[in-house]
Design an enzyme around this catalytic site. Structure first.
Site, PDB file in Angstrom:
ATOM      1  N   ILE A   8       3.508  12.717  15.435  1.00 52.99           N
ATOM      2  CA  ILE A   8       2.080  12.735  15.138  1.00 52.99           C
ATOM      3  C   ILE A   8       1.679  11.302  14.811  1.00 52.99           C
ATOM      4  O   ILE A   8       2.213  10.720  13.885  1.00 52.99           O
ATOM      5  CB  ILE A   8       1.813  13.667  13.941  1.00 52.99           C
ATOM      6  CG1 ILE A   8       2.283  15.072  14.309  1.00 52.99           C
ATOM      7  CG2 ILE A   8       0.350  13.639  13.554  1.00 52.99           C
ATOM      8  CD1 ILE A   8       2.147  16.075  13.214  1.00 52.99           C
ATOM      9  N   CYS A   9       0.790  10.728  15.603  1.00 54.46           N
ATOM     10  CA  CYS A   9       0.573   9.286  15.496  1.00 54.46           C
ATOM     11  C   CYS A   9      -0.897   8.913  15.576  1.00 54.46           C
ATOM     12  O   CYS A   9      -1.724   9.730  15.948  1.00 54.46           O
ATOM     13  CB  CYS A   9       1.247   8.550  16.639  1.00 54.46           C
ATOM     14  SG  CYS A   9       2.975   8.905  16.787  1.00 54.46           S
ATOM     15  N   THR A  10      -1.183   7.658  15.262  1.00 54.95           N
ATOM     16  CA  THR A  10      -2.501   7.095  15.518  1.00 54.95           C
ATOM     17  C   THR A  10      -2.328   5.798  16.302  1.00 54.95           C
ATOM     18  O   THR A  10      -1.515   4.965  15.916  1.00 54.95           O
ATOM     19  CB  THR A  10      -3.235   6.781  14.190  1.00 54.95           C
ATOM     20  OG1 THR A  10      -3.325   7.981  13.420  1.00 54.95           O
ATOM     21  CG2 THR A  10      -4.623   6.239  14.457  1.00 54.95           C
ATOM     22  N   ARG A  64      -7.659  12.405  11.193  1.00 57.08           N
ATOM     23  CA  ARG A  64      -7.339  10.971  11.144  1.00 57.08           C
ATOM     24  C   ARG A  64      -8.240  10.198  12.098  1.00 57.08           C
ATOM     25  O   ARG A  64      -8.499   9.022  11.915  1.00 57.08           O
ATOM     26  CB  ARG A  64      -5.870  10.751  11.529  1.00 57.08           C
ATOM     27  CG  ARG A  64      -4.884  11.208  10.464  1.00 57.08           C
ATOM     28  CD  ARG A  64      -3.484  11.310  11.002  1.00 57.08           C
ATOM     29  NE  ARG A  64      -3.340  12.465  11.876  1.00 57.08           N
ATOM     30  CZ  ARG A  64      -2.806  12.422  13.098  1.00 57.08           C
ATOM     31  NH1 ARG A  64      -2.354  11.293  13.589  1.00 57.08           N
ATOM     32  NH2 ARG A  64      -2.742  13.508  13.836  1.00 57.08           N
TER      33      ARG A  64
END
Ligand SMILES: *[C@@H]1O[C@H](CO)[C@@H](O)[C@H](O)[C@H]1NC(C)=O
Ligand SMILES: *[C@@H]1O[C@H](CO)[C@@H](O)[C@H](O)[C@H]1NC(C)=O
Ligand SMILES: *[C@@H]1O[C@H](CO)[C@@H](O)[C@H](O)[C@H]1NC(C)=O
Ligand SMILES: *[C@@H]1O[C@H](CO)[C@@H](O)[C@H](O)[C@H]1NC(C)=O
Ligand SMILES: *[C@@H]1O[C@H](CO)[C@@H](O)[C@H](O)[C@H]1NC(C)=O
Length: 410
Positions: free
Chosen positions: A142-144, A333
């Site tokens: 799970i990333c940005t 996010r």
């Protein structure tokens, strides 16, 4: 729906436990300022550099790095085994992984098979477990990721790597077990041919794909997980059944970084190749307008969203949701990152203000392992280990009664 609803389910459990602990969970905070150069409680420390020599045969490339990191790699592989054995206590699944998985999956194309065999032999960890460790990142990352363009057309690329959800919560210091165990495994890699850099990457020792990297002067690439209708499970099943025309997503990113020589070529391959799992590729180039988010399902590209100075689109942001859909309401996010970029303004965008955005909760959260900042044209590549001290989503103070089912390890 399986992939997406599974993510939502997991996040909902985390959220419910968090909400039970505190009536008003501190999901967000004001956009951070002046956090760069990194220091203070959200900065865990620097990441060491290693050279991977592509002139060596694949079997030998990882020897030096893995010899050093073998103890930390064993710790995390054991945690993953404990999780599996907690769900299926007979030990049957791990037996299948050790004895049958390499045969079931057959040969991986390119250098990957031999590289994983080398790592298995150096560490003494069975090949099936090394393969599982490598496949692991195809799910649950799970990333940005962010690409920006300043007023002069100069591009920058930043990302938070968030990993470790649902694999055990440590009640002693409110951290995710696997997230913490990945920090000592985090490495910067300088892949070289003829003693010259081909590309640089931030990765976890033992993983032979690439999720975060750049080719100095040419392009930068990050991969974010996409949880979607026809998830990666189908792809893996097809692979096992012998239909092997699709690429593993972490492996295609590495191949692109290793062998493509321009933004256009990279974009072409990432939009057109068949993939084993859906994904978002966030690709930046070396001049104005060259930045995009490619939303992929397994067969084709669904959307390529590009920077566009004419429309004042000076950044692109991707977390883990399709651009045309709302993010899950407990995991926004995306709007947090956009709000802080808007706040920063195009005039003031720089590696240090991108670090500010990536340091703002909930963009920074309990799952964040590291932050990477890349400037392709200047050849700058920086990675920092992160911490997210309480109060911090993912989750802040989990009461014991909720934490116990998740507390598989400690
Ligand atoms: C939390 O505890 C674990 C296990 O003792 C340790 O490895 C980790 O570094 C700690 N993390 C923080 C942020 O204190
Ligand atoms: C790379 O550098 C090392 C030491 O500087 C040298 O021994 C080696 O021959 C070089 N290899 C190539 C392929 O140029
Ligand atoms: C890059 O291309 C070379 C030469 O064709 C090939 O041997 C190598 O396996 C490729 N690398 C990857 C990671 O696919
Ligand atoms: C930018 O990338 C292109 C390939 O897409 C390359 O030909 C060009 O030399 C690069 N520009 C610079 C300044 O490195
Ligand atoms: C950021 O600014 C853009 C352009 O003005 C606007 O469309 C968008 O709604 C803003 N997003 C947030 C989260 O503030």
């Amino acid at each position: 729906m399986l992939g997406r609803s599974l993510l939502n389910f997991v996040l909902l459990i985390v959220a419910v436990t968090c909400a039970t602990a505190q009536h008003v969970p501190p999901w967000t905070e004001d956009c951070r300022k002046s956090t760069y150069p990194p220091s203070g409680p959200t900065y865990r420390g620097p990441v060491p550099w290693y050279t991977i020599n592509l002139d060596l045969p694949p079997y030998k490339r990882w020897q030096e790095l893995i010899t050093e990191k073998a103890p930390a790699l064993k710790v995390i592989v054991n945690s993953m085994k404990d999780v599996v054995n907690a769900f299926v206590p007979s030990g049957k699944i791990m037996q299948i992984v050790d004895q049958k998985l390499p045969g079931l999956l057959g040969n991986f194309p390119g250098p990957y098979e031999e590289e994983m065999k080398g790592i298995s032999d150096i560490t003494g960890i069975p090949l099936g477990e090394i393969i599982s460790f490598n496949i692991f990142y195809e799910f649950f990352t799970i990333c940005t990721s962010i690409i920006t363009e300043d007023k002069k057309g100069h591009l920058l690329h930043g990302r938070n790597m968030d990993f470790g959800i649902f694999l055990g919560w440590n009640i002693n210091n409110n951290t995710w077990v696997v997230t913490e165990e990945l920090k000592p495994l985090t490495v910067n890699l300088d892949f070289q041919r003829n003693n010259k850099t081909v590309f640089k990457a931030s990765s976890f020792a033992g993983y032979v794909g690439t999720l975060t990297g750049f080719k100095p002067g040419l392009f930068s690439l990050t991969l974010n997980e996409r949880f979607s209708t026809s998830g990666g499970y189908m792809g893996v099943i097809e692979w096992i059944l012998g239909k092997r025309d699709a690429m593993w997503i972490g492996f295609i990113s590495r191949s692109v970084l290793e062998n493509c020589t321009s933004y256009e070529e990279a974009k072409n391959i990432l939009t057109k190749s068949k993939l084993l799992a859906p994904a978002y590729f966030i690709l930046g180039g070396n001049k104005s307008g060259e930045g995009c988010v490619i939303t992929r399902d397994r067969r084709k590209s669904l959307d390529v969203y590009e920077l566009d100075s004419k429309q004042d689109r000076w950044y692109v942001v991707e977390t883990n949701y399709d651009r045309w859909k709302n993010p899950f309401f407990l995991d926004d996010r995306r709007n947090a990152a956009k709000m802080c970029l808007n706040h920063t303004t195009q005039e003031k965008i720089s590696l240090s203000t991108i670090y500010d955005v990536l340091s703002t909760k909930p963009v920074l959260n309990k799952l964040t392992v590291f932050t990477t900042l890349m400037d392709v044209t200047k050849g700058q590549f920086e990675t920092y280990l992160r911490d997210c001290p309480d109060p911090c989503i993912g989750c802040a103070t989990m009461p014991n009664k909720w934490a116990r089912p998740l507390q598989i390890m400690k």
